[in-house]
Design a protein around this motif. Structure first.
Motif, PDB file in Angstrom:
ATOM      1  N   ILE A  75       0.861  -1.181   0.000  1.00  0.00           N
ATOM      2  CA  ILE A  75       0.000   0.000   0.000  1.00  0.00           C
ATOM      3  C   ILE A  75       0.901   1.237   0.000  1.00  0.00           C
ATOM      4  O   ILE A  75       1.789   1.366   0.841  1.00  0.00           O
TER       5      ILE A  75
ATOM      6  N   LEU B  50       1.665   4.904   0.728  1.00  0.00           N
ATOM      7  CA  LEU B  50       1.271   6.049   1.544  1.00  0.00           C
ATOM      8  C   LEU B  50       2.058   7.280   1.101  1.00  0.00           C
ATOM      9  O   LEU B  50       3.204   7.189   0.679  1.00  0.00           O
TER      10      LEU B  50
ATOM     11  N   LEU C  63      -3.390   1.782  10.820  1.00  0.00           N
ATOM     12  CA  LEU C  63      -3.352   2.108   9.399  1.00  0.00           C
ATOM     13  C   LEU C  63      -3.420   0.843   8.547  1.00  0.00           C
ATOM     14  O   LEU C  63      -4.142   0.789   7.537  1.00  0.00           O
ATOM     15  N   GLU C  64      -2.648  -0.153   8.941  1.00  0.00           N
ATOM     16  CA  GLU C  64      -2.623  -1.400   8.173  1.00  0.00           C
ATOM     17  C   GLU C  64      -4.022  -2.014   8.080  1.00  0.00           C
ATOM     18  O   GLU C  64      -4.509  -2.345   6.979  1.00  0.00           O
TER      19      GLU C  64
ATOM     20  N   LEU D  40      -6.596   0.617   6.193  1.00  0.00           N
ATOM     21  CA  LEU D  40      -6.344   0.845   4.771  1.00  0.00           C
ATOM     22  C   LEU D  40      -6.515  -0.429   3.947  1.00  0.00           C
ATOM     23  O   LEU D  40      -6.931  -0.378   2.778  1.00  0.00           O
ATOM     24  N   LYS D  41      -6.210  -1.584   4.524  1.00  0.00           N
ATOM     25  CA  LYS D  41      -6.491  -2.839   3.815  1.00  0.00           C
ATOM     26  C   LYS D  41      -7.989  -3.023   3.634  1.00  0.00           C
ATOM     27  O   LYS D  41      -8.453  -3.518   2.593  1.00  0.00           O
TER      28      LYS D  41
ATOM     29  N   VAL E 107     -10.191  -0.589   3.410  1.00  0.00           N
ATOM     30  CA  VAL E 107     -10.594   0.344   2.351  1.00  0.00           C
ATOM     31  C   VAL E 107     -10.168  -0.191   0.992  1.00  0.00           C
ATOM     32  O   VAL E 107     -10.927  -0.121   0.012  1.00  0.00           O
ATOM     33  N   ARG E 108      -8.961  -0.764   0.904  1.00  0.00           N
ATOM     34  CA  ARG E 108      -8.497  -1.304  -0.377  1.00  0.00           C
ATOM     35  C   ARG E 108      -9.388  -2.441  -0.848  1.00  0.00           C
ATOM     36  O   ARG E 108      -9.713  -2.535  -2.050  1.00  0.00           O
TER      37      ARG E 108
ATOM     38  N   ASP F  91      -5.208   1.542  -3.674  1.00  0.00           N
ATOM     39  CA  ASP F  91      -3.981   1.161  -2.965  1.00  0.00           C
ATOM     40  C   ASP F  91      -3.010   2.326  -2.816  1.00  0.00           C
ATOM     41  O   ASP F  91      -1.866   2.136  -2.423  1.00  0.00           O
TER      42      ASP F  91
ATOM     43  N   PHE G 146      -2.825   6.136  -0.959  1.00  0.00           N
ATOM     44  CA  PHE G 146      -3.538   6.970   0.002  1.00  0.00           C
ATOM     45  C   PHE G 146      -2.713   8.216   0.329  1.00  0.00           C
ATOM     46  O   PHE G 146      -1.508   8.121   0.609  1.00  0.00           O
TER      47      PHE G 146
ATOM     48  N   LEU H 291      -2.318  10.936   3.002  1.00  0.00           N
ATOM     49  CA  LEU H 291      -2.678  11.143   4.398  1.00  0.00           C
ATOM     50  C   LEU H 291      -2.472  12.609   4.801  1.00  0.00           C
ATOM     51  O   LEU H 291      -1.385  13.168   4.631  1.00  0.00           O
TER      52      LEU H 291
ATOM     53  N   LEU I  78     -10.781   7.822   7.585  1.00  0.00           N
ATOM     54  CA  LEU I  78     -11.152   6.625   6.830  1.00  0.00           C
ATOM     55  C   LEU I  78     -12.606   6.680   6.368  1.00  0.00           C
ATOM     56  O   LEU I  78     -12.929   6.281   5.235  1.00  0.00           O
TER      57      LEU I  78
END
Length: 583
Positions: free
Chosen positions: A504, A506, A538-539, A542-543, A545-546, A552, A554, A556, A568
């Motif tokens: 991902i 960032l 975050l992990e 964001l996973k 959301v992905r 993939d 983002f 921030l 989020l």
């Protein structure tokens, strides 16, 4: 069974026994004194240890750096920056081509002579340059050589001191800078009283070879450290080591006040003109003639032509006026005010200077005719009573006002009688705010340097953070820059690490970077640690959301750092709004 004796005791007993039986010529050689041959290092090249010297500064970059620290002296800074950069870039260029940078026959090294009165920044300039480049630097005083005449060993001690300053690294030392002050004191006095001055001329001749090129023996009888090193090397290898250092790349910079040189230049320039141009001039006007100094004038002053020939670059520094001294006091990089603040902070007392007080200090210092050194004398003279008395009182701040400069004793009594005076407190806050504003303006001027060296763009928040580092943590600006740049680099590395671990991408926006660095400073931790703390959230988020959006990458913002849930939710909402709009 009796205790086995210590090897040294056994050696002593055996030596005594053999001496009694066979005489004093028979001794026991203990194993730890027997030479132990070792293989010589193979594959080492002359430039093997030079990777740490990364010098690629351009003259304008170095001059801009000096401008931030030294007031006035524009011509001298320009000459120094140009010739020093050329000297080291020539070496770098030869090394990049893969050849030993040996000068050709008749090659002239850019050794420099600085001419100027005391307290104008000659030594300060050379120290700044050596620090910026990162090469070893040593300062010597020519007057100590004049005491021993033309004993060359004393002169070569400067080279040995340079090796010591380089941590005994010969490869590094051969590219160092040797600075010799008070060089005018070894000029022959023959022009003044009609006879040769053997001792001073001898010192000049002793300096000829080191300033050009010579092999200096690093092991001498009067240096016990070098003798011990030689013994240890022989014990390990069984070979005698000849340690020498070639001075072909060592840059020599010499300086002096050269009192009376202006008259020699004036005499040459004016040719004893008569008429309207033959009028009497002031001492201040005479000093302007130094700008036209040549090698011919220096030879007439008392230097041998061979000596001046090895100093082809001449830079003249100007005398400092009251206005120049005031500019020095305003400069956040000046060590004078910074040192005095540290003196009082050691007792828990904050000190600030009003602008008018700084002007008065500069005017008083200008009368002493000792340049920036006069500033130190004046400030110490005025504040010594406060420095003695205030640590024994509950006073927490000191404001240096025009009244303090004029009547320090009376103002100290008033302060002690009413330490909580509201008007004085308000004036202190105004003076501190003005000092901080000047500091921030200085930081903004350094942005090109930060971009070039650290790839660190400035924002309003970063300037405030740098100012905090400078004021609260007792840093100089260089250290503050390095500290914030280190935090900034940690944020960049976290982005790369997160991509490698989670696939991902960032990217923190500037306001998010500022928030991370601010948290790291306030919590006295690293920016990487701050990022790692939110890494798990975050992990997971964001996973999620992905998986829902196939996104993939983002971006921030500060919101994501301070309120991850809200960020989020906004990302998911924006995705669905965009998807529905397309449908």
């Amino acid at each position: 069974m009796e205790k086995i004796p210590d090897p040294k005791e056994l050696e002593k007993e055996l030596s005594e026994y053999l001496t009694k039986k066979y005489g004093s010529r028979i001794k026991v050689l203990a194993p730890h004194w027997v030479a132990k041959p070792e293989k010589d290092d193979e594959g080492s090249s002359p430039a093997a240890n030079l990777s740490q010297i990364k010098f690629d500064l351009k003259p304008e970059e170095l001059e801009a750096y000096l401008d931030e620290y030294v007031i006035k002296q524009d011509l001298a800074k320009s000459i120094l920056a140009t010739k020093v950069c050329t000297h080291f870039n020539r070496i770098r260029h030869s090394l990049e081509l893969g050849r030993d940078p040996k000068p050709g026959v008749g090659s002239i090294k850019n050794n420099i002579i600085l001419v100027g009165p005391t307290g104008v920044g000659k030594t300060y300039l050379v120290k700044l340059i050596a620090k910026k480049i990162g090469v070893p630097f040593i300062k010597g005083d020519a007057t100590k050589f004049s005491e021993t005449g033309y004993v060359g060993g004393d002169v070569e001690d400067l080279v040995r001191d340079l090796v010591y300053a380089a941590g005994d690294d010969l490869e590094l030392a051969q590219y160092g800078i040797i600075y010799i002050d008070e060089i005018d004191k070894i000029a022959s006095a023959g022009h003044a009283w009609g006879g040769p001055d053997v001792s001073r001329t001898g010192v000049q001749r002793a300096l000829l070879k080191p300033m050009e090129e010579t092999e200096v023996d690093l092991k001498v009888a009067h240096d016990p450290v070098s003798q011990i090193q030689a013994i240890e090397h022989y014990r390990r290898t069984g070979k005698k080591e000849k340690r020498t250092l070639n001075t072909r790349h060592i840059l020599f910079i010499v300086s002096g006040a050269f009192n009376g040189l202006d008259k020699i230049v004036k005499e040459r320039v004016s040719k004893q003109e008569i008429g309207f141009r033959g009028e009497i001039t002031s001492r201040e006007l005479d000093r302007t003639f130094l700008k036209q100094v040549t090698a011919e004038d220096l030879i007439k002053f008392g230097f041998e032509s061979e000596f001046i020939g090895r100093l082809p670059v001449i830079a003249v520094l100007e005398e400092l006026s009251a206005a120049d001294l005031y500019e020095i006091l305003l400069n956040p990089n000046n060590p004078i005010i910074t040192s005095k603040k540290r003196d009082f902070q050691a007792y828990g007392i904050d000190i600030a200077f009003e602008d008018q007080a700084l002007k008065m200090l500069a005017e008083q210092a200008a009368l002493e005719k000792t340049g920036a050194r006069g500033l130190v004398s004046v400030i110490e003279r005025i504040l010594i009573q406060f420095e003695k008395r205030l640590p024994s009182t509950p006073v927490e701040y000191l404001l240096v006002t025009p009244e303090v400069v004029e009547h320090p004793g009376d103002e100290l009594a008033r302060l002690l009688a009413d330490p909580g005076n509201g008007e004085r407190r308000e004036r202190f806050q105004q003076a501190a705010a003005q000092e901080r504003q000047i500091l921030k303006e200085s930081i903004w001027r350094r942005e090109p340097e930060l971009l070039t060296r650290f790839h660190l763009p400035l924002t309003v928040a970063r300037v405030e953070l740098l100012a905090d580092q400078y004021q609260q943590w007792d840093f100089d600006l260089k250290t503050a820059f390095e500290e914030i740049a280190r935090l900034y680099d940690q944020v960049r590395r976290f982005e790369d690490k997160f991509l490698d671990n989670h696939a991902i991408q960032l990217h923190f926006e500037p306001d998010a970077e500022d928030e991370i660095m601010q948290q790291a400073v306030s919590r006295e931790t690293s920016a990487m640690a701050v990022c790692e703390e939110m890494s798990k959230d975050l992990e997971y988020a964001l996973k999620l959301v992905r998986d829902r959006t196939s996104q993939d990458h983002f971006l921030l913002t500060r919101e994501a750092i301070c309120d991850l849930d809200t960020y989020l939710n906004r990302v998911i909402r924006e995705h669905y709004q965009t998807t529905l709009y397309r449908e």
